[in-house]
Structure formats: C-alpha cells, structure tokens
Design a protein around this motif. Structure first.
Motif, mmCIF file in Angstrom:
data_model
loop_
_atom_site.group_PDB
_atom_site.id
_atom_site.type_symbol
_atom_site.label_atom_id
_atom_site.label_comp_id
_atom_site.label_asym_id
_atom_site.label_seq_id
_atom_site.Cartn_x
_atom_site.Cartn_y
_atom_site.Cartn_z
ATOM 1 N N LEU A 158 96.664 13.719 38.787
ATOM 2 C CA LEU A 158 95.525 12.839 39.078
ATOM 3 C C LEU A 158 95.229 11.990 37.851
ATOM 4 O O LEU A 158 94.982 12.527 36.766
ATOM 5 N N ASN A 159 95.222 10.686 38.042
ATOM 6 C CA ASN A 159 95.064 9.808 36.887
ATOM 7 C C ASN A 159 93.968 8.765 37.118
ATOM 8 O O ASN A 159 94.162 7.587 36.864
ATOM 9 N N HIS A 160 92.835 9.234 37.627
ATOM 10 C CA HIS A 160 91.679 8.352 37.766
ATOM 11 C C HIS A 160 90.412 9.166 37.483
ATOM 12 O O HIS A 160 90.302 10.308 37.956
ATOM 13 N N LEU B 29 96.640 10.667 28.730
ATOM 14 C CA LEU B 29 96.922 9.451 29.511
ATOM 15 C C LEU B 29 95.651 8.687 29.848
ATOM 16 O O LEU B 29 95.595 7.465 29.706
ATOM 17 N N MET B 30 94.636 9.409 30.289
ATOM 18 C CA MET B 30 93.388 8.732 30.687
ATOM 19 C C MET B 30 92.788 7.971 29.513
ATOM 20 O O MET B 30 92.346 6.829 29.669
ATOM 21 N N HIS B 31 92.804 8.578 28.333
ATOM 22 C CA HIS B 31 92.189 7.957 27.154
ATOM 23 C C HIS B 31 92.928 6.709 26.687
ATOM 24 O O HIS B 31 92.422 5.967 25.864
ATOM 25 N N ARG B 32 94.159 6.529 27.152
ATOM 26 C CA ARG B 32 94.929 5.338 26.746
ATOM 27 C C ARG B 32 95.101 4.390 27.915
ATOM 28 O O ARG B 32 96.004 3.547 27.915
ATOM 29 N N ASP B 33 94.247 4.509 28.915
ATOM 30 C CA ASP B 33 94.376 3.664 30.107
ATOM 31 C C ASP B 33 93.692 2.317 29.856
ATOM 32 O O ASP B 33 92.476 2.272 29.612
#
Ligand code: HEM
Length: 461
Positions: A56-58, A365-369
């Motif tokens: 999950l990437n949101h 990943l989320m922090h570099r979106d």
C-alpha cells in the motif's frame, strides 16, 4: 469468511511467475523491490511462495489499516520469530494482552514524566563527547549505539551500565543480528543447526536474561537507585515491579515476572537502535549539506550556554534542530516499513484483500513521494514549516507508525534526538571519511551497511 481464491481480483504487480526470484531479490534489496512494485500504483500485489503480499503506497490506505480498521489486523508473521527473544512484550503481543500492557506502560512515556530524563540524557551525551578526541576518525554509528543504550538504561531502567556497557551492547547486537538473520530463507531450519552463531545467540539471550532478572529483583550489578535523586525520576522497572507486587482484588492487571522480563527486553531492543540510526543519518546528512550544517551551528551557538549542554527548557527553542531531526527521519526513516496481516477479508479501493494476506507499508517510499514532498531527495529541514505540516496528509510522514500500535517511545525519541544533535553540533563538526561507502542496509531498522566513519573536528566555541 475467506473469499474463494478463483474469484480474487488481484491488483497489478511484479510477475508472479518466479516468486522465489522475487523473494531472493527482496532479501537482497527490499527497498529496490518496493520501488519497482510502487510503479504499478498505490495498491500492488506480489507473492512470496504461497503468501500474498499487498503493498500500500498511499497515506489514506495506510491510515485505514493502522488506525481506522486496525482491529482487522495483527502484526505480520516476521514478528513471530521476534517472540523468541521478546516473548509477549508490548511490541509482539496482540489483543487484550497488548491493550493491558500498553495501558500500564504508557504513563512512563508521558511528556511530563520525560522532562526529568533530559538532564540524564545530556549527561550521557556529554560523557560520550568527552571521550572523543579532535581529528579522530570513528564509526559514529557504533558510538551512537552505545550512547542510546546508555540513555535507555539510565533513564528507563535507572541502571548505570558504564562498566558493563560494552558487554551488554555486544549481547544486544547479537540479538539484533539474530532478528535480521531470521528473515533469511530457511531461517527456521538454520536455527536448529549447531552453528557458532546459534550458540552466540543462546549465550547472549541467557546473559541478558540474567541481567534483566537481577534488575527486577533489585539486586542488579549496576548502581540502581542512585539516580532516584534526580527530581521526580520514576523509572519503568519500578513502575512495572510495583504492579507485580501489588495484590489487586479489583481485577486490575498484574505483571508476572516473565512479562516484566519480556517488556524490559523489548525496550532494550526497540529503544536504542532506532535512535542510534536516526542520529547516524542526521550527522551524515549534515556533513553533506554545508548550508544546513551552518544554520544548525548558528542556532545551537545562539541558544546554548558556553558549556554547550542543553536543558529540557531549551528544547522548544531549538526549532531548526527539531526540523533537522524530522527531515533526517523523512529521508532515512529508522523503521523503514511496517507489516500487518489481515484477520478477515478487507476491502480497499476496488480490491478485496483475502484474510491471511500480508500488507506492507513503507515509510521510506512514502516519505520520498513527490506528490507530498517536492524535491523529495533534497535534504531541506526548512520544509518543516507550520504551513507544510498543516497541509501534509497524516500518513505521508509516519516515522513512528500510527494507531494503537504507534511507537510508545516517540516523545522520548524526540527529546533524545534533539538534545543529542544540539549538544554534539555545539561542540563538533563531522566529516565523512573520503571513500567511505554509503550503502543502505534495511534490516529490522535502516542501518548504514558499512557503518559511518567520520572525522571529528572540534569547534572553537
Ligand atoms: C527514532 C526513533 C524511533 C522510531 C523511528 C521508532 C519507530 C517505531 C515504529 C514505526 C513502531 C510501530 C511498528 C508497527 O506499527 O508495526 C514502533 C513501536 C514501538 N516502539 Fe518505537 N521507534 C523509535 C524509538 C523508540 C524508543 C526510544 C522506544 C522506547 C524507549 C521505542 C519503543 C517502542 C515500542 C515498545 C513499540 C511497540 C508499541 C506497541 O506495539 O504498542 N521506540 N516504533
């Protein structure tokens, strides 16, 4: 109820033809695999053997799993192995046992209770700094591991480990390495073999257990009780031991000796490596970003006295220092991913995730979106102004997780991080050793694979 496998509509994801290859790639480079997987969308899917993994990437999906629908999830399978060391402590327990333990331990980490810890933390930081010599080149990751262990022992366990620090540090490192090895294929088989590494693990566990039981009995090898002189200093062990000794008639929760041991071991492990990694990455980033390093020095020079030792009252004034710490944990989140396992089928977007599936969410990943962080690769502490903070979706930045399983030590970590950065930056500048390789090692926490060799330069302040 479990959905029929044949009717499951899986989200897109990397090919399922060679799940073993994918698994081996994941062990070698988990972040790389997740970066590739994220290209399939905010929900993607892959398989490790027979295990279905949903990535999950949101922020909204992450909030739903960790907070809104948290009751539908337990910690993922990997943690079962951690139970061999941590037993049923706070990090590894589930359901009522977790709730009861959390209720009992939570007050220790309340902001007001933590204020008296600041003086003890600063003492530990200065003790480390006083050992350092101008122009020495050291692995600062190792230094910060010793520092954060010292801090946890003195503040939470009221236990001075100075003479045993190296010994305890060595045992704790052996246990952390065991966790990391436990992620390997065939780990359960390897564990049964008479290998020197398995014997080291058993030995380290036995030694630490002995130390912890002595702490509980109040007959510890250190100088327990001396630190009681610190104003309003109530340590975790005292609180837990009190709960063990009080005989409740009203059905209130009581700790057994084994639960005490499990929770002390949990805090030993959860409470130090994370902060040590955060400090290591912070000083690495500062060494690479002269402008930000200069701004930090200006702030600490203007706020701290000549002895360079901050107090709890200085923390709110150290605004840029706090931003530096926040930005460092954005780029290098010490907990780089969290996992959960669905108890019941779970609907998310257009997909139904079958019970038993694993859900993965990654801070890294989320922090570099770029949807949430413009110029995501840039170290820019200034981005943490109040306007940005107010506009960020809640789970676009979640270094400490969230919901009922959020990090209990978060306020402790902020105080320790800010005090350490300020005290060190007031006295020292660090320069990365030329040619030192910077390679991520995403194990249980996000470590620098080859440590962090830095030259220490004393500042003339
Ligand atoms: C920068 C430092 C730290 C980071 C980034 C961090 C991160 C996290 C995260 C992400 C979780 C939740 C894991 C999940 O949801 O599966 C967690 C849980 C936990 N952390 Fe931390 N942590 C830090 C420092 C600490 C400290 C200083 C302590 C204790 C002194 C601590 C003790 C714990 C415990 C006991 C849990 C389990 C809580 C529960 O399940 O109720 N952590 N931490």
């Amino acid at each position: 109820m479990r959905t029929q496998t044949s009717s499951i509509n899986y989200p897109p994801g990397p090919t399922q033809k060679l799940p073993l290859v994918l698994f081996l790639n994941f062990l070698r480079d988990p972040i790389g695999v997740l970066i590739d997987t994220s290209k399939y969308g905010d929900i993607s899917h892959f398989k490790f053997g027979t295990q279905h993994i949903y990535f999950l990437n949101h922020p909204d999906y992450i909030r739903d799993v960790l907070v809104t629908h948290n009751a539908n999830f337990i910690k993922s399978r990997g943690l079962q192995l951690a139970k061999k060391v941590l037993g049923d402590g706070l990090l590894t327990s589930e359901g009522n046992l977790h709730r009861n333990q959390r209720q009992l331990i939570q007050p220790v980490f309340h902001q007001d209770r933590l204020t008296p810890y600041a003086a003890i933390m600063t003492e530990c930081i200065l003790r480390m700094s006083n050992r350092w010599r101008n122009n020495d080149t050291l692995d600062v990751h190792k230094e910060f591991m010793l520092l954060t262990l010292d801090v946890v022992c003195k503040t939470l366990f009221n236990f001075d480990i100075e003479s045993e620090a190296k010994e305890i540090g060595k045992h704790v490192t052996t246990l952390v390495e065991y966790f990391n090895r436990a992620r390997m294929p065939l780990a359960e088989l390897i564990e049964k073999l008479p290998l020197p590494s398995n014997r080291r693990f058993q030995y380290a566990k036995k030694q630490l257990d002995a130390i912890i039981y002595r702490m509980i009995d109040g007959t510890s090898i250190g100088k327990r009780n001396d630190l009681r002189q610190h104003d309003r200093h109530v340590d975790l062990i005292s609180i837990l031991v009190e709960h063990k000794n009080v005989n409740y008639d009203n059905g209130c929760y009581v700790f057994s000796n084994l639960q005490l041991r499990d929770n002390i071991m949990t805090i030993f492990l959860a409470g130090h490596e994370t902060v040590a990694n955060a400090l290591t990455w912070t000083f690495y980033l500062l060494s690479q970003n002269k402008r930000e390093e200069g701004k930090l020095q200006d702030e600490v020079d203007s706020i701290l006295d000549n002895d360079g030792a901050p107090t709890a009252a200085d923390i709110p004034k150290l605004e840029f220092t706090e931003k530096v710490f926040a930005e460092s944990m954005r780029l290098y989140p010490p907990a780089w991913a969290v996992g959960r396992q669905a108890i019941h089928d779970y609907k998310i977007g257009e997909y139904t995730i079958p019970a038993g599936s694993t859900l993965l969410m990654s801070q890294y990943l989320m922090h570099r979106d770029p949807r949430f962080f413009p110029e995501p690769e840039r170290f820019n502490p200034e981005r943490w102004n109040s306007e940005t903070k107010a506009n960020l979706p809640r789970f676009s930045y979640f270094p400490f997780g969230g919901g009922p399983r959020a990090c209990i030590g978060e306020p402790f970590a902020w105080i320790e991080g800010i005090l350490s950065i300020a005290t060190i930056a007031r006295r020292w500048k660090m320069k990365l050793e030329p040619g030192h390789p910077i390679v991520l090692q995403p194990l249980v926490t996000l470590r620098p694979k080859y440590g962090m060799r830095m030259k220490l330069i004393r500042r003339n302040v």
